[in-house]
Write an enzyme that holds these catalytic residues in place. Structure first.
Site: not given
Lengths: 333, 333
Positions: B20, B22, B40, B76, B113, B153, B164, B166, B199
């Site tokens: 990923r 950047k 979506c 993912n 959605h 999240n 949407h 998840h 407990c």
């Protein structure tokens, strides 16, 4: 009265700051309200907007709480902790709490409303470090206190609510979790090797160089091997020393020079990112002189994927530190 | 190939997710881009927008990767870890790293959605918990893996980038710091008292009741004694059990009922806050059956003063848990 409470599982202390108590309604519309310079409580001429100053570097002949200061330290108007009172420790069944005794101060770094720390001169940045030192030396005389957390939120994404550049200081009767963890880790390393883990990191990285952004005679700015945040950068003095407030004079100058350079490089490479700056220094009383090593962490806040890391304590960083170093080193200042 | 790196001081592992990676430019304009329902990837009919599904609850006769599902789990598209490869562990001088082997999956909780988890029916929420269970049972057969972090999240302030509803799951070859800390703390308590600390918390709070939001036969929703976040709420089964995936059937039903009630109460009292939901369950192999206790933490993200807590690991919470409990209990559903 604010309260300190300890999580019975992890041992983590939190401040329940009931004086800042919010009703449910208060949360609904919260947003960073940027206050213009007319209303700015940190601008010269507005000294009466803040509680009375506890420290300042001032031009000769100027009176406290009037203009003429270069750095000004005041109690936070909405403190998370209170100075007054006794440190009552008590149990509630299996739970532990104590009164929220402590200090919460604001270090106003410059009288100039729109100057960032990165844009300040090296001597001006050094003066801010000296102000940190003065406040730590003063507050550590209070025997109720065990730790001082000095930090800076720059930009709304880093939690800043006022634009005028400032740092904060929270003096605590406990050692916060993040410091305790670092010390535990440093102690593990020391017990294995009889060496400071931070000294070992600096030594290895100064040979390897792939994570060294810049260095000078006294200090190194490096990307840690396992950074939580993209472009996370640590500033460490090369000489071993556990406590920031006991550093020799020339280290403040050298660290100030590195800090300016690092912040300017971030500004250029990352378009003036929000960041948190955190001073890591040893607790007052712990016998950690041999094993802890003070340093400053600069944590840019570049991505918005904060929720996961925040909730889980587990970090995903999209930028390797070697790549971040390459980018920051490559910036022409 | 992503990489796992261990901080030599704290022992904290982070993922350096180079796939990923950047570039500096990528950070400049990052923002949560809310994707409409036409685009979506989680809506029925758009199954081809995601990698091929690894699990689904489907209506009879419907084929994988076509509409007709109720819950759908897919890898993912931008995974932080990769399933393929061997788990090479190696040192780099004093530093430790391993290949970023693991899984990163998305649990699409409903085909609708714009339905939130709070708005789903209790059986629908229970089905999401069952999907978590199925994926954990499947992934724990992979001997390279040690832990599965299930989290959600909700809302941009909590790090969600797709509207949407998840959850996500990250299967790891290491035990993340936050779980390790909890287990260390639970072990300390067990070695002192021969009892599970969770407990004990449930038992004390069910007598005290000032922090119990709601309970039913199998489970309790309570505000922890030392919450990091305002309105932080934990859902714990009353019966001791270390592993979520080994819970008896009726516990999922009871926890789903509590979860719906808690989320609805937060929606009403706090105007649909962003939140993170995190499943805390025991690592696969550790012998912690007696001392750990699985639970779900719901962490609303109400304030913007995130930077300080995030950077320091030290939390200031403006709302006492007893007050948060009073507010949430008082909501008329």
């Amino acid at each position: 009265m604010p309260e300190l409470r300890k999580d019975p599982v992890t041992g983590r202390w939190v401040i329940i700051s009931t004086d800042r108590q919010k009703r449910p309604n208060d949360f609904r519309f919260e947003r960073a309200s940027i206050i213009g310079r007319e209303q700015c409580p940190f601008c010269p001429g507005h000294e009466s907007f803040t509680p009375r100053e506890v420290f300042a570097y001032r031009q000769n002949g100027t009176a406290p709480n009037t203009p003429g200061w270069d750095v000004r330290v005041v109690p936070n108007k909405f403190p998370a902790l209170q100075v007054e009172g006794t440190l009552d420790r008590e149990g509630e069944g299996m739970f532990d709490r104590m009164n929220g005794i402590g200090a919460h101060e604001v270090i106003i770094e410059t009288p100039v409303h729109d100057r960032t720390l990165a844009a300040m001169s090296e001597p001006e940045i050094e003066r801010v470090l000296w102000a940190y030192r003065e406040r730590i030396l003063d507050l550590k005389q209070d025997r109720r206190l065990r730790y001082i957390l000095v930090f800076k939120n720059h930009g709304a994404a880093a939690g800043a609510t006022l634009e005028h550049t400032h740092s904060q200081l929270i003096a605590l009767p406990i050692v916060p979790d993040v410091v305790r963890e670092e010390i535990d880790g440093a102690r593990r390393h020391f017990s294995l090797k009889d060496r400071c883990v931070f000294c070992d990191i600096v030594r290895q990285d100064l040979v390897d160089m792939r994570r060294v952004v810049i260095e000078n005679a006294d200090a190194t700015a490096l990307a840690p091997y396992a950074p939580r945040f993209a472009f996370e950068t640590w500033l460490l003095p090369k000489r071993h020393g556990a406590r920031f407030e006991e550093a020799p004079r020339h280290e403040y100058e050298s660290v100030a020079r590195l800090l300016k350079s690092v912040l300017q490089r971030m500004d250029r490479a990352l378009e003036s990112p929000a960041y948190n700056l955190i001073l890591h220094t040893a607790p007052f009383s712990d016998d950690v002189g041999d094993l802890f090593h003070w340093h400053i962490e600069v944590l840019p806040k570049l991505t918005r994927v904060a929720g996961f890391e925040w909730g889980t304590g587990f970090y995903i960083n999209p930028t390797a530190p070697e790549e971040a170093t390459r980018v920051l080193k490559g910036v022409k200042l």
